[in-house]
Design an enzyme around this catalytic site. Structure first.
Site, PDB file in Angstrom:
ATOM      1  CD  GLN A 163      -3.132   0.648   2.146  1.00 41.08           C
ATOM      2  OE1 GLN A 163      -4.017  -0.136   1.798  1.00 41.08           O
ATOM      3  NE2 GLN A 163      -3.100   1.184   3.341  1.00 41.08           N
ATOM      4  CD  GLU A 205      -2.203   7.365   2.810  1.00 46.88           C
ATOM      5  OE1 GLU A 205      -0.968   7.175   2.862  1.00 46.88           O
ATOM      6  OE2 GLU A 205      -3.015   6.746   3.518  1.00 46.88           O
ATOM      7  CD  GLU A 288       1.272   1.043   8.760  1.00 49.89           C
ATOM      8  OE1 GLU A 288       0.031   1.145   8.657  1.00 49.89           O
ATOM      9  OE2 GLU A 288       2.052   1.998   8.536  1.00 49.89           O
ATOM     10  CE  LYS A 340      -3.927   4.292  10.039  1.00 55.68           C
ATOM     11  NZ  LYS A 340      -4.387   3.231   9.106  1.00 55.68           N
ATOM     12  CB  SER A 370      -6.512   6.765   2.724  1.00 54.41           C
ATOM     13  OG  SER A 370      -7.658   6.066   3.145  1.00 54.41           O
TER      14      SER A 370
END
Length: 432
Positions: A163, A205, A288, A340, A370
């Site tokens: 990603q 992003e 991650e 987050k 995002s």
């Protein structure tokens, strides 16, 4: 004078053109705070509930009028009359009012909007910057940024499974210089991609979303860009990645399907070996969600293999949840948590997760989503907690730049007190 007199929510749009919630809080003194809530594309199975309307005739079912109504009619009634400075009591009152383990009744988006707006109103009342209000006067560490300059997976329509491919300017003396280095690498990458006839359109992003031949080519082209910008890979700038493996894990088969790149199926053991190979070839300091959020046995093996020299960040794995994080710490899984705010839903719980991570020797990486807004609260949180790392996108799109510009302001305000730790931000690694 610091008593909350009014709370008001409205529906606004995020960076993807989807509805999100904005909340305003007012006090007797006229102090004011506003909070806007982000939204994720790849979401963890155990995240707090983002309440959507589900009415397909309006915003394709993504409206948030239910969350707005919950703020204006339920939360406001309960919170008006509180002292705006009593963040923990207000957050607890909202959690109790919701009464579910995942904030599914009122919506984490409704609760978080109020939580952020309350903190901002309190800072306004006290006439101090938000980072000082949240962290006290020991706030001084500017975060080392993870800059997502190539997007793949759920964040782009291209041939890359992973990603995010990120750079971290660890060799910079200040945040201001780190931002400059990142921007220069970003523009060098644009030049390289354009020269190869590849797309320089950007993903959610702000990173480029080219159709590369493989996942590994993402690292190769970034190394080339670092050198083209005049920096030394592994010294001035290191690499980080977000595999977001849950997005390409086939639960029925129990394998990871790298379909976008055409690299086929891999078992947990093969994925770990793949990461070992990548780390040996490229200066990758952080991975991650390298494995599926429920593949805890695999994560333990990955930690045993790479945990001393690579930051292993749990995002979907931990979902900013102290219960999940405590279990991970006890089992020796990963060595870092992604933070987050909308995964858990209040600032109080966010700060608890950061504190728990630090106490266990895990790093905490404060992160955007995002689907973002112009709200820059996460920049203040990163400095308030001296977290040391922030992940807030690429060097384009105003919704990402807003966070970087706020960090520039904070560094400027802190003056000589400000610290930028670079490689020292990775206190969780024995072999850097």
């Amino acid at each position: 004078m610091s008593i909350i007199t009014d709370i008001y929510a409205r529906e606004v749009l995020d960076s993807r053109g989807n509805p999100t919630i904005e909340v305003e809080v007012y006090t007797e003194s006229g102090a004011f705070g506003r909070g806007m809530v982000p939204s994720g594309a790849s979401t963890g199975e155990y995240e707090a509930v983002e309440l959507r309307d589900g009415d397909k005739a309006r915003y394709l079912g993504k409206g948030v009028t239910k969350a707005v109504d919950n703020v204006n009619n339920i939360i406001a009634e309960a919170i008006i009359g509180y002292d705006v400075r009593d963040q923990m009591a207000i957050d607890k009152a909202m959690i109790d009012l919701d009464g579910t383990p995942n904030k599914g009744k009122l919506g984490a988006n409704a609760i978080l909007g109020v939580s952020i707006a309350v903190a901002r109103a309190a800072a306004d009342y006290l006439e101090v910057p938000l980072y000082h209000y949240l962290g006290g006067f020991n706030t001084k560490v500017l975060p080392t940024p993870m800059m997502n300059i190539i997007n793949g997976g759920s964040h782009a329509d291209n041939s890359i499974d992973f990603q995010e491919f990120m750079i971290m300017p660890v060799g910079a003396p200040t945040f201001k210089e780190a931002l400059r280095m990142g921007a220069e690498v970003f523009h060098a990458l644009a030049s390289i991609l354009k020269g190869r006839g590849l797309a320089t359109s950007v993903g959610d992003e702000g990173g480029f979303a080219p159709n590369l031949g493989s996942n590994e080519e993402g690292f190769e082209v970034i190394i080339e860009a670092i050198e083209k910008a005049g920096y030394v890979p592994g010294k001035d700038v290191v690499l980080a990645m977000d595999a977001a493996s849950s997005e390409f894990y086939d639960k029925e088969k129990g394998v990871y399907v790298l379909a976008d790149s055409g690299e086929g199926e891999k078992t947990t053991e093969e994925m770990i070996a793949f990461y070992e190979e990548l780390v040996s070839k490229y200066p990758i300091i952080s991975i991650e969600d390298g494995l599926d959020e429920n593949d805890w046995d695999g994560f333990k093996k990955l930690t045993e293999v790479l945990g001393d020299k690579v930051q292993l960040v749990g995002d979907d794995l931990f979902v900013t949840n102290t219960t999940k994080l405590a279990e991970g710490i006890e089992k020796g899984i990963a060595n870092s948590i992604l933070i987050k705010v909308n995964q858990i839903g209040t600032l109080t719980e966010t700060f608890e997760a950061i504190e728990m991570a630090k106490e266990a020797g895990y790093t905490a990486v404060v992160s955007h989503r995002s689907g973002e807004t112009e709200d820059s609260t996460i920049s203040d949180i990163a400095v308030a907690t001296n977290a040391g790392q922030i992940k807030t996108g690429s060097l384009s799109r105003t919704d990402r730049i807003a966070k970087y510009n706020q960090l520039l302001r904070i560094e400027d305000q802190l003056g000589d007190v400000a610290e930028y730790k670079g490689l020292k931000s990775f206190y969780n690694l024995k072999n850097k």
